[in-house]
Each structure stands twice: as structure tokens, then as C-alpha cells.
Scaffold this active site. Structure first.
Site, mmCIF file in Angstrom:
data_model
loop_
_atom_site.group_PDB
_atom_site.id
_atom_site.type_symbol
_atom_site.label_atom_id
_atom_site.label_comp_id
_atom_site.label_asym_id
_atom_site.label_seq_id
_atom_site.Cartn_x
_atom_site.Cartn_y
_atom_site.Cartn_z
ATOM 1 N N VAL A 118 0.835 -1.199 0.000
ATOM 2 C CA VAL A 118 0.000 0.000 0.000
ATOM 3 C C VAL A 118 0.873 1.254 0.000
ATOM 4 O O VAL A 118 0.611 2.215 -0.745
ATOM 5 C CB VAL A 118 -0.963 0.003 1.204
ATOM 6 C CG1 VAL A 118 -1.770 1.299 1.236
ATOM 7 C CG2 VAL A 118 -1.899 -1.192 1.156
ATOM 8 N N CYS A 119 1.916 1.244 0.809
ATOM 9 C CA CYS A 119 2.802 2.406 0.890
ATOM 10 C C CYS A 119 3.464 2.704 -0.445
ATOM 11 O O CYS A 119 3.621 3.866 -0.833
ATOM 12 C CB CYS A 119 3.872 2.181 1.955
ATOM 13 S SG CYS A 119 3.235 2.012 3.628
#
Length: 222
Positions: A46-47
Site C-alpha cells: 500500500v505504501c
């Protein structure tokens, strides 16, 4: 325990290492708006998508006088390796610094850590916090997502637009506002300011209460 940061607080200063070299936050932020956003850790899916989208929007934030600053709780060497993945995924070079915070010192200073989970002894990852600050380092907006949920960076750009148009025109923005759309002009705005900023006059919404508090004005995006 330090007092939680609130809107209108002055963001605390700090010194840190980043993949672009050391920074002192007050010097980095001087004279600019800043969007400061936290990430749980490097090399997480996600990052990587978030940092890539941030890289794609670097020029858009810069046009609004906003500097970008990320933070992730790994060290500088890890950041330097990670940005290659981010740049490849987003097809955009990461030009903004990513603060290294392996001891969670800055995350604690900015209250970017979640409450401790019962029965969980590991050091908690940072949540996905965002602080938008104006050119005096005053916090103007805050948003926090849990670690599994990616943010919408187009929405963060919209928040910057809304804040800056609100400052410039002494107005507010209605639900789902986008740049160029009508704004709300509170009844507290002096008539001379209304005349200066909304030369075409105001549209007062006819409501059942018959109170003329919902007033729209048209402006042109700059």
C-alpha cells in the site's frame, strides 16, 4: 504524554535524516505550505502505491506552493533502496524527502502511532496520518487512516485548493466542492469584502427556515 496536535497548532520542529540528506523541518518548511504524510514501513504494497501517486502529483502540489514530506519507520539505506520500486511503479521520480524514523521518535512527536493493541507487544507501525500546514507551519487540516487503507492523494490536493481559496476569498467550500465551483460566503463576511471578491453578487438559497444563511458566490480559479 504530550498534548495531541490539533488544527491551528504550530507543527513541532525536528531534525532527521532522509534519503535526500539531513533536514531541519523548520528550515525545510520556511515560506511554504507543507503536506506531511506517514507510512507504516518500507517495501509494503500500500505504501509503495501511495508514494508513487505522491510522486506523480509533485508538480501539482508545487504549483500551489506546497512542499511534500513523507515519513516511514525504517532507516535511510532502506529508503534509498525503496524509492527505486516506488519510481518504477509510479513512473515518476521521487523528488521529495522521506524521513527515516526507525525509533518512532518523530511518529510519537506527531501522534502518528495507533493505540496499543491488547496482547500485542511489538512496536506499532505508524498509521497513515496526513498534516497539511500553511506557510507559518500552522496545521490547517489533518486526516488519519488505519494502516491497511490507502489514501486518496487527489482528495488531499483538493483540500489544499479549498484551504487556499478559503483564505484568499474569505469563504467556505460546500460538500464535494472542486476548484472553479461556487463557494459559500458566510454571513459574517463584511460587505466590502463580498463586493471585492464577488463582484457579480451572491445567490441566497431559499430555505424553509427563511434564514438567509446559505449564500453562494462565484469565483474564477487562479
Amino acid at each position: 504524554m504530550t498534548k495531541p496536535l490539533l488544527i491551528n497548532d504550530i507543527a513541532p520542529d525536528f531534525e532527521a535524516e532522509t534519503q535526500l540528506g539531513p533536514i531541519k523541518f523548520s528550515e525545510y518548511a520556511k515560506g511554504s505550505w507543507v503536506i506531511f504524510f506517514s507510512h507504516p514501513r518500507d517495501f509494503t504494497p500500500v505504501c509503495t502505491t501511495e508514494l508513487a501517486r505522491a510522486a506523480q502529483l509533485q508538480d501539482e502540489f508545487a504549483r500551489r506552493g506546497v512542499k511534500m514530506l513523507a515519513i516511514s519507520c525504517d532507516d535511510v539505506d532502506s529508503h534509498k533502496s525503496w524509492v527505486a520500486d516506488v519510481s518504477a511503479y509510479g513512473k515518476a521520480e521521487v523528488k521529495y524527502p522521506i524521513v527515516a524514523d526507525p525509533e518512532r521518535k518523530i511518529a510519537k512527536l506527531y501522534h502518528m502511532l495507533p493505540a496499543e493493541a491488547p496482547g500485542h507487544d511489538a512496536m506499532p507501525f505508524t498509521v497513515r496520518s496526513v498534516l497539511i500546514m500553511d506557510d507559518t507551519r500552522r496545521i490547517r487540516a489533518m486526516v488519519t487512516y488505519p494502516a491497511p487503507i490507502g489514501r486518496n492523494f487527489d482528495e488531499l490536493l483538493r483540500v489544499v485548493d479549498a484551504l487556499q481559496v478559503s483564505d484568499r476569498l474569505h469563504c467556505a467550500t460546500p460538500v464535494d466542492w472542486k476548484p472553479g465551483a461556487k463557494v459559500i460566503v458566510p454571513s459574517s463576511v463584511p460587505d466590502d469584502v463580498v463586493g471585492k471578491n464577488f463582484a457579480n453578487g451572491l445567490e441566497v438559497v431559499d430555505l424553509p427556515s427563511k434564514k438567509a444563511y446559505l449564500r453562494y458566490g462565484t469565483h474564477h480559479a487562479s
